[in-house]
Design an enzyme around this catalytic site. Structure first.
Site, PDB file in Angstrom:
ATOM      1  N   ASP A  31       0.863  -1.194   0.000  1.00 28.07           N
ATOM      2  CA  ASP A  31       0.000   0.000   0.000  1.00 28.07           C
ATOM      3  C   ASP A  31       0.893   1.235   0.000  1.00 28.07           C
ATOM      4  O   ASP A  31       1.916   1.258   0.691  1.00 28.07           O
ATOM      5  CB  ASP A  31      -0.877  -0.020   1.267  1.00 28.07           C
ATOM      6  CG  ASP A  31      -2.121   0.842   1.140  1.00 28.07           C
ATOM      7  OD1 ASP A  31      -3.229   0.302   1.258  1.00 28.07           O
ATOM      8  OD2 ASP A  31      -1.974   2.078   0.937  1.00 28.07           O
ATOM      9  N   ASP A  51       4.455   1.767  -4.184  1.00 30.07           N
ATOM     10  CA  ASP A  51       3.492   2.307  -5.141  1.00 30.07           C
ATOM     11  C   ASP A  51       3.470   1.434  -6.396  1.00 30.07           C
ATOM     12  O   ASP A  51       4.528   1.083  -6.928  1.00 30.07           O
ATOM     13  CB  ASP A  51       3.933   3.743  -5.506  1.00 30.07           C
ATOM     14  CG  ASP A  51       2.787   4.523  -6.106  1.00 30.07           C
ATOM     15  OD1 ASP A  51       2.132   3.994  -7.026  1.00 30.07           O
ATOM     16  OD2 ASP A  51       2.545   5.657  -5.652  1.00 30.07           O
ATOM     17  N   LEU A  52       2.274   1.136  -6.864  1.00 31.98           N
ATOM     18  CA  LEU A  52       2.153   0.298  -8.063  1.00 31.98           C
ATOM     19  C   LEU A  52       2.665   1.001  -9.312  1.00 31.98           C
ATOM     20  O   LEU A  52       2.930   0.359 -10.326  1.00 31.98           O
ATOM     21  CB  LEU A  52       0.693  -0.133  -8.270  1.00 31.98           C
ATOM     22  CG  LEU A  52       0.159  -1.138  -7.246  1.00 31.98           C
ATOM     23  CD1 LEU A  52      -1.324  -1.387  -7.479  1.00 31.98           C
ATOM     24  CD2 LEU A  52       0.930  -2.455  -7.317  1.00 31.98           C
ATOM     25  N   PHE A  73      -6.863  -4.394  -4.368  1.00 35.02           N
ATOM     26  CA  PHE A  73      -7.817  -3.346  -3.982  1.00 35.02           C
ATOM     27  C   PHE A  73      -7.294  -1.956  -4.327  1.00 35.02           C
ATOM     28  O   PHE A  73      -8.076  -1.016  -4.423  1.00 35.02           O
ATOM     29  CB  PHE A  73      -8.057  -3.365  -2.471  1.00 35.02           C
ATOM     30  CG  PHE A  73      -8.678  -4.638  -1.962  1.00 35.02           C
ATOM     31  CD1 PHE A  73     -10.048  -4.815  -2.013  1.00 35.02           C
ATOM     32  CD2 PHE A  73      -7.891  -5.660  -1.458  1.00 35.02           C
ATOM     33  CE1 PHE A  73     -10.628  -5.982  -1.556  1.00 35.02           C
ATOM     34  CE2 PHE A  73      -8.463  -6.835  -0.996  1.00 35.02           C
ATOM     35  CZ  PHE A  73      -9.830  -7.004  -1.044  1.00 35.02           C
ATOM     36  N   ALA A  74      -5.950  -1.812  -4.410  1.00 36.25           N
ATOM     37  CA  ALA A  74      -5.360  -0.471  -4.535  1.00 36.25           C
ATOM     38  C   ALA A  74      -5.850   0.218  -5.802  1.00 36.25           C
ATOM     39  O   ALA A  74      -5.592  -0.270  -6.905  1.00 36.25           O
ATOM     40  CB  ALA A  74      -3.842  -0.584  -4.564  1.00 36.25           C
ATOM     41  N   TYR A 141     -13.729   6.552 -14.018  1.00 36.17           N
ATOM     42  CA  TYR A 141     -13.528   5.519 -12.995  1.00 36.17           C
ATOM     43  C   TYR A 141     -14.027   4.167 -13.508  1.00 36.17           C
ATOM     44  O   TYR A 141     -13.293   3.176 -13.546  1.00 36.17           O
ATOM     45  CB  TYR A 141     -14.254   5.922 -11.700  1.00 36.17           C
ATOM     46  CG  TYR A 141     -14.380   4.802 -10.711  1.00 36.17           C
ATOM     47  CD1 TYR A 141     -13.250   4.100 -10.289  1.00 36.17           C
ATOM     48  CD2 TYR A 141     -15.622   4.432 -10.185  1.00 36.17           C
ATOM     49  CE1 TYR A 141     -13.377   3.049  -9.380  1.00 36.17           C
ATOM     50  CE2 TYR A 141     -15.749   3.402  -9.281  1.00 36.17           C
ATOM     51  CZ  TYR A 141     -14.622   2.711  -8.889  1.00 36.17           C
ATOM     52  OH  TYR A 141     -14.737   1.671  -8.003  1.00 36.17           O
ATOM     53  N   LYS A 145     -11.808   0.658 -14.754  1.00 40.90           N
ATOM     54  CA  LYS A 145     -11.998  -0.691 -14.205  1.00 40.90           C
ATOM     55  C   LYS A 145     -12.394  -1.675 -15.308  1.00 40.90           C
ATOM     56  O   LYS A 145     -11.992  -2.834 -15.291  1.00 40.90           O
ATOM     57  CB  LYS A 145     -13.066  -0.657 -13.101  1.00 40.90           C
ATOM     58  CG  LYS A 145     -12.620   0.083 -11.846  1.00 40.90           C
ATOM     59  CD  LYS A 145     -11.706  -0.789 -10.995  1.00 40.90           C
ATOM     60  CE  LYS A 145     -11.339  -0.131  -9.686  1.00 40.90           C
ATOM     61  NZ  LYS A 145     -10.639  -1.034  -8.755  1.00 40.90           N
ATOM     62  N   GLY A 278     -21.775  12.280 -13.626  1.00 45.84           N
ATOM     63  CA  GLY A 278     -21.311  10.889 -13.698  1.00 45.84           C
ATOM     64  C   GLY A 278     -22.135   9.913 -12.891  1.00 45.84           C
ATOM     65  O   GLY A 278     -21.829   8.718 -12.861  1.00 45.84           O
TER      66      GLY A 278
END
Ligand code: UDP
Length: 323
Positions: A31, A51-52, A73-74, A141, A145, A278
């Site tokens: 995380d 960090d990803l 989840f991140a 968003y 996904k 949105g």
């Protein structure tokens, strides 16, 4: 099992980590703590602050840990913010997720559980929204996904990664220990409870002129404990799958506020404001598929129980994790 949990310091991640540890799994949390909180990381979990976006960092962590499965989840998850800063959503949710998948491929990790969202459906053709409803997101968003879901299909085909994508409806409520604390709170239930805690004068209702019975948006609020249980069941799945996760019921913004008034005993003034860009008017899950295939059934069907758990947590933690 050894589970590598990205975003394990966040609201949903911390509750899943809690359940994994309770059943005896070994957990590594990865995380960057921008949205998550150090205090939300279970004391028995190992925390890697990383960090990803840093491909080298996630790759090294995956090689060192070599978990049996990854729960991802991140992500950034605010509809409104995604409409003003789409780049943040495509970078963190797509690019960051891709770095994670590539790190898994290199380390030979083959199992993946993904936090997806009902926002991938946009304004649905019909409700309840089951898995056969076409996905046409109306905000970055949801689009980010959905892009990642498509990437997952290819990583299954070409790299043999077995994934389960769980499309949550509205996560709500709290576990015994871990609850909802966002540094900038935009979600409905915590914002309503802040009024009951005396931290806000009133709550805004974004749009009172939708084509719904009371004019406010309808959402399917699902208890965080039920969501976490679905993740544990997802680990038993041998083939990739997509599941929509909700209770199959819906509550309007006005109903949520009224329920919070009942539970807290506070009058909670509400002020109708313009619609939030949105936002689809009505999102209700059809979750028959996950019930049939994984035996998942929500234990908390009633909004009262969900809000009571949130209220208990917020009373114990009026300033969240305090960081
Ligand atoms: N909402 C609202 N006032 C608030 C926060 C949210 O009226 O202070 C509405 C929002 O427009 C949406 C619903 O409540 O219709 C749920 O919003 P939330 O941000 O909690 O979750 P989302 O559905 O965006 O994931």
């Amino acid at each position: 099992m050894k589970i590598f949990v990205t975003g394990g310091a966040g609201y949903i991640g911390s509750n899943c980590v809690d359940q994994l540890i309770r059943r005896g799994d070994e957990v590594v949390v990865f995380d960057n703590l921008t949205e998550g909180h150090r205090a939300a990381v279970h004391p028995q979990a190992k925390l890697i602050v990383g960090d990803l976006q840093d491909a080298g960092c996630i790759s090294a962590a995956m090689q060192a840990e070599r978990p049996d499965a990854v729960m991802h989840f991140a992500a950034n998850a605010l509809v409104g913010e995604s409409m003003v800063n789409p780049s943040k959503y495509f970078n963190n949710n797509v690019r960051g997720g891709l770095n994670l998948l590539d790190a898994m491929v290199t380390a030979g990790v083959k199992r993946f559980v993904f936090s997806s969202t009902c926002a991938t459906f946009g304004v649905p053709e019909r409700v309840p929204i089951d898995e056969s409803v076409p996905q046409r997101p109306i905000n970055p968003y949801g689009q980010s996904k959905l892009m990642f879901e498509d990437i997952l299909r290819w990583y299954d085909r070409l790299h043999g990664i077995v994934f389960v994508s769980l499309r949550y409806f509205n996560a709500a409520g709290a576990g015994e220990t871990y609850g909802e604390d966002h540094r900038i709170e935009t979600h409905l239930i915590p914002n309503v409870l802040k009024v009951a805690l005396g931290q806000r004068e009133s709550v805004d209702v974004f749009g009172g002129d939708y084509e719904t019975p009371d004019g406010s948006c309808i959402r399917d609020y699902i208890h965080i404990i039920d969501l976490a249980e679905a993740h544990l069941l997802a680990l038993t799945r041998k083939e990739s799958a997509f599941y929509n996760l909700g209770t199959g019921g819906g509550n309007s913004v006005f109903e949520v506020i009224e329920c919070c008034r009942r539970i807290t005993g506070h009058p909670i003034p509400a002020v109708v404001k313009p619609r939030r860009p949105g936002d689809p008017p009505r999102l209700i899950a059809g979750s028959a598929k996950i019930e049939a295939e994984l035996g998942w059934k929500p234990r908390f069907q009633k909004l009262d129980a969900i809000i009571a758990s949130a209220w208990a947590w917020h009373q114990k933690h009026p300033h969240g994790y305090g960081d």
